[in-house]
Write a protein that holds these residues in place. Structure first.
Motif, PDB file in Angstrom:
ATOM      1  N   VAL A 159     -20.846  37.117  25.907  1.00 20.21           N
ATOM      2  CA  VAL A 159     -20.297  36.611  24.639  1.00 20.21           C
ATOM      3  C   VAL A 159     -20.035  37.777  23.689  1.00 20.21           C
ATOM      4  N   GLU A 160     -20.992  38.684  23.611  1.00 22.15           N
ATOM      5  CA  GLU A 160     -20.855  39.852  22.738  1.00 22.15           C
ATOM      6  C   GLU A 160     -19.596  40.658  23.077  1.00 22.15           C
ATOM      7  N   SER A 161     -19.375  40.926  24.352  1.00 21.02           N
ATOM      8  CA  SER A 161     -18.194  41.687  24.767  1.00 21.02           C
ATOM      9  C   SER A 161     -16.921  40.889  24.545  1.00 21.02           C
ATOM     10  N   GLY A 162     -16.960  39.605  24.848  1.00 21.31           N
ATOM     11  CA  GLY A 162     -15.789  38.759  24.625  1.00 21.31           C
ATOM     12  C   GLY A 162     -15.372  38.745  23.169  1.00 21.31           C
ATOM     13  N   GLY A 166      -8.250  35.308  19.785  1.00 20.41           N
ATOM     14  CA  GLY A 166      -8.610  33.911  19.916  1.00 20.41           C
ATOM     15  C   GLY A 166      -9.614  33.573  20.994  1.00 20.41           C
ATOM     16  N   TRP A 167     -10.200  34.570  21.650  1.00 21.15           N
ATOM     17  CA  TRP A 167     -11.196  34.258  22.676  1.00 21.15           C
ATOM     18  C   TRP A 167     -12.380  33.564  22.040  1.00 21.15           C
ATOM     19  N   GLU A 168     -12.859  32.543  22.710  1.00 19.20           N
ATOM     20  CA  GLU A 168     -14.092  31.854  22.322  1.00 19.20           C
ATOM     21  C   GLU A 168     -14.743  31.331  23.592  1.00 19.20           C
ATOM     22  N   LYS A 169     -15.971  30.861  23.495  1.00 19.76           N
ATOM     23  CA  LYS A 169     -16.719  30.411  24.672  1.00 19.76           C
ATOM     24  C   LYS A 169     -16.078  29.203  25.339  1.00 19.76           C
ATOM     25  N   GLY A 170     -15.411  28.372  24.548  1.00 22.13           N
ATOM     26  CA  GLY A 170     -14.839  27.155  25.116  1.00 22.13           C
ATOM     27  C   GLY A 170     -15.926  26.271  25.701  1.00 22.13           C
TER      28      GLY A 170
END
Length: 196
Positions: A178-181, A189-193
């Motif tokens: 998550v940290e790298s994303g 716009g990246w998120e965990k989804g």
């Protein structure tokens, strides 16, 4: 909530020993592997395939392999694999400018023509229907030999498996990923989804 709950790393000691590979790659054992170990033959075969695909046999660097994985995962929409691939690219020495501008690999000066050809191959090979054509082939052969092309397609194919596995499973994403994303992909716009 994932489709299938990951098991403890202690569940299968052979998988645990093989999974030490991921401590170098990611800094943790991925939840995808912890889920696969419900059928240990799958987890062990997957880890061994991953090791073979990611081994360096030619000029395709570890960092480029992970950027190929990111392009493939981005094409298929797997947010779990996008974060894992960009984290691994960082850990394997991708240049900061490349990490910060991976979305613009086609035009950003941090990427060479050889890297662009490899990343365009990843995008074309990851699409449905497959978009690898004579133009992609010609560009690849301007920069890479056949063994290196096989290495690249090995990465693309491995991540095709992972993209389907993790998106179908809704695999819970680990904090480090998550940290790298968020760091490298969040501005686009990246998120965990579903990977919570």
């Amino acid at each position: 909530m994932p489709l299938v709950t990951p098991l403890s790393p202690e569940h299968d000691l052979e998988t645990k020993a093989l999974a030490e590979f991921f401590n170098e790659t990611l800094g943790f054992c991925p939840n995808s592997v912890l889920t696969m170990q419900r059928r240990p033959a799958i987890s062990k075969a997957f880890i061994n395939l991953n090791k073979a695909v990611m081994a360096n046999e030619g000029r395709v660097t570890s960092a480029l392999k992970r950027m190929i994985a990111w392009v493939s995962s981005n094409a298929t929409g797997c947010r779990y694999c996008q974060a894992h691939a960009i984290r691994a690219a960082e850990r394997y020495g991708a240049e900061q400018e490349q990490l910060d501008n991976i979305w613009e690999y086609r035009t950003h000066p941090a990427f060479s023509e050889a890297e662009r050809a490899a990343l365009d191959f990843s995008l074309a090979a990851s699409q449905v229907p497959n978009a690898v054509d004579n133009t992609i082939k010609k560009r690849l052969y301007e920069h890479w030999n056949e063994g290196e092309i096989v290495e690249m397609l090995g990465v693309i194919s491995l991540f095709g498996y992972l993209n389907r596995w993790n998106d179908s499973m809704g695999t819970s994403i680990e904090d480090g990923a998550v940290e790298s994303g968020e760091q490298y992909l969040g501005k686009h716009g990246w998120e965990k989804g579903k990977h919570v």
